[in-house]
Design a protein around this motif. Sequence first.
Motif: not given
Length: 113
Positions: A61, A87-88
Motif C-alpha cells: 500500500s 487511509e495512511d
Amino acid sequence: VQLVESGGGLVQAGGSLRLSCAASGPIFRIPAMGWYRQAPGKQRELVARLSSVGMKNYADSVKGRFTITRDNAKTTVYLVMNSLKPEDTAVYYCWYSDVSEYWGQGTQVTVSS
C-alpha cells in the motif's frame, strides 16, 4: 535500547511528512529497523523495514510513495512519506531488532481529505 520518534502531525491528502526514529543505549550490532502503523480498530501492520544489511521491504500500500533510509551510524531511521492518503492515518511505531525487539512510543499521523 530507547527509541525516540518524531515527525508526525496533520497533513492534507497529497502532502508529505518525514518521520525519524533515533535509537540509543547499548547497541552491539547493526540492527534491523523499521516502521509499523496501527489505525483505529485495526491490527498493527508493517509499513517499511530495513534489515541489518540494508535490504528494504515495504507494504504494498505504500510502495512508490514511502521511502525508508537510515543514517551512517545506523542508529537513526527515517521514513519519508509522499502522496499521503487519508487511509495512511494511523499511529506510526518505530521498530528495532537485534538480539531483542523494541518499540517506540508511537507518533500520530493524520491525513485529511
